[in-house]
Design an enzyme around this catalytic site. Structure first.
Site, short mmCIF file in Angstrom:
data_model
loop_
_atom_site.label_atom_id
_atom_site.label_comp_id
_atom_site.label_asym_id
_atom_site.label_seq_id
_atom_site.Cartn_x
_atom_site.Cartn_y
_atom_site.Cartn_z
N GLU A 177 8.05 26.23 -32.65
CA GLU A 177 7.67 27.47 -33.35
C GLU A 177 8.79 27.96 -34.27
OE1 GLU A 177 4.73 28.25 -33.55
OE2 GLU A 177 3.92 27.13 -31.87
N HIS A 180 8.65 26.15 -37.52
CA HIS A 180 7.70 26.76 -38.47
C HIS A 180 8.36 27.94 -39.17
CE1 HIS A 180 4.26 24.35 -37.65
NE2 HIS A 180 4.01 24.81 -36.44
#
Ligand code: ZN
Length: 281
Positions: A177, A180
Site C-alpha cells: 500500500e 501505491h
C-alpha cells in the site's frame, strides 16, 4: 533530464472488449475463489483481495471507489491525473524522500509495530524515510478503515492509507500500500506486460475484469519484475480456480511476493525519485 513517469491514468480499453465478450458467460461467480485465497503461498495482493472483497465494499463512500482492487480514486475536483512528476513526494536537500505519517490511535502497540515494520521494508535500500508528522502539509493518515487501500502518489495535503486490522496488518500488505502511495501501480499493469505475461481473460471473475487493465507506465528502464510486491498472484480474481495470469516462456516463475519488496522494487523507488543506487542507503 526530466523523466516522464509512470502514471497516466489513461488506460487501454482491453478489458472493456473482454467484458463484452464474457458478459453472458455462465461462469460468472467467484467459484473456488475463497479456497485459492487461503493458499499458504499467497502474495501480498492475494491477502489484499481477500480483505477487500470479503469485508469492504468496492465503493468506499459516495465519491471514492477502488480501482485495480486497492487503489482509491475520488471522483470530482480532486481526482487529479497523476502524470509527469506531479504526484511524487518531494525530496529533501539531504537526498531523502521524507514521508510524514500520522497513525490512528485505534491501533494497539503491537499493530503499530507491524506497521512500522512495513515502513522499514520500504526504507531499507531506498531513499524513502517515514517520519511521524509534526507540521508537514502533505502526509499519509494511516487508518484502520474497511479494507486495505491507498491513493496513488502524493495528492497534496492529508491522504488516507487504510490498513484494516487484522487482515491488512502484514508487512507485505503494508509495504504494497505504501508503494501505491509512492506512485506505483501494479506490476502487471505495465504498458508492456503482454510481452511477459498472458492474461487469461476467461478465467477472471467477470465483475473484476477491469482490475487487469494496463496503464501508460514508464518502466524506468527496469526489467519486468515477476517477483514484485506489486504483482498480482497467478490466481488473482480467479472465478473457477484456474490461473488468471500466466508468465510467458516459463510457467514455473512465481508471480508476486508475500512479505517484502523485491530488489527491483527498491531500484524502482530509487530511480523514480532519482536517488542513486541502493548501496548508498
Ligand atoms: Zn495494490
Amino acid at each position: 533530464m526530466e523523466r516522464i513517469i509512470l502514471l497516466c491514468m489513461v488506460s487501454t480499453c482491453v478489458s472493456a472488449v473482454h467484458a463484452q465478450k464474457f458478459l453472458f458467460s455462465p461462469k460468472w461467480g467467484p467459484i473456488g475463489y475463497k479456497a485459492r485465497e487461503e493458499a499458504e503461498d499467497g502474495t501480498a495482493m492475494d491477502k489484499i483481495i481477500k480483505a477487500n472483497e470479503f469485508q469492504a465494499s468496492r465503493v468506499i463512500d459516495g465519491t471514492t471507489t477502488l480501482r485495480e482492487g486497492d487503489i482509491a480514486v475520488t471522483s470530482g475536483r480532486r481526482s487529479k491525473v497523476c502524470f509527469a512528476r506531479s504526484c511524487l513526494w518531494s525530496k529533501s536537500v539531504d537526498g531523502h524522500v521524507y514521508i510524514a505519517y500520522k497513525l490512528s490511535e485505534d491501533y494497539t502497540d503491537l499493530e503499530t509495530k507491524v506497521i512500522k515494520k512495513g515502513m522499514e521494508n520500504i526504507e531499507k535500500g531506498t531513499c524513502v524515510r517515514f517520519v511521524p508528522r509534526t507540521h508537514q502539509r502533505d502526509y499519509v493518515d494511516i487508518q484502520p478503515k474497511s479494507g486495505c487501500w491507498s491513493y496513488l502518489g502524493a495528492r497534496g495535503g492529508k491522504q488516507t492509507v487504510s490498513l484494516q486490522s487484522p487482515d491488512c496488518l502484514q508487512v507485505g500488505v503494508i509495504a504494497h500500500e505504501f508503494m501505491h502511495a509512492l506512485g506505483f501501480v501494479h506490476e502487471q499493469s505495465r504498458f508492456d506486460r503482454d510481452n511477459y505475461v498472458t492474461i487469461m481473460w476467461p478465467n477472471i471473475w467477470r465483475d473484476r475484469l477491469r482490475n487487469f487493465e494496463k496503464f501508460r507506465t514508464e518502466s524506468l528502464d527496469l526489467p519486468y519484475d515477476y517477483g514484485s510486491i506489486m504483482h498480482f498472484g497467478k490466481f488473482a480474481y480467479s472465478q473457477d480456480g484456474q490461473p488468471t495470469i500466466i508468465p510467458k516462456n516459463s510457467k514455473d516463475i512465481k508471480l508476486g511476493q508475500a512479505s517484502s519488496l523485491s530488489h527491483i522494487d527498491k531500484l524502482k523507488i530509487n530511480k523514480l525519485y532519482q536517488c542513486g543506487d541502493t548501496d548508498d542507503y
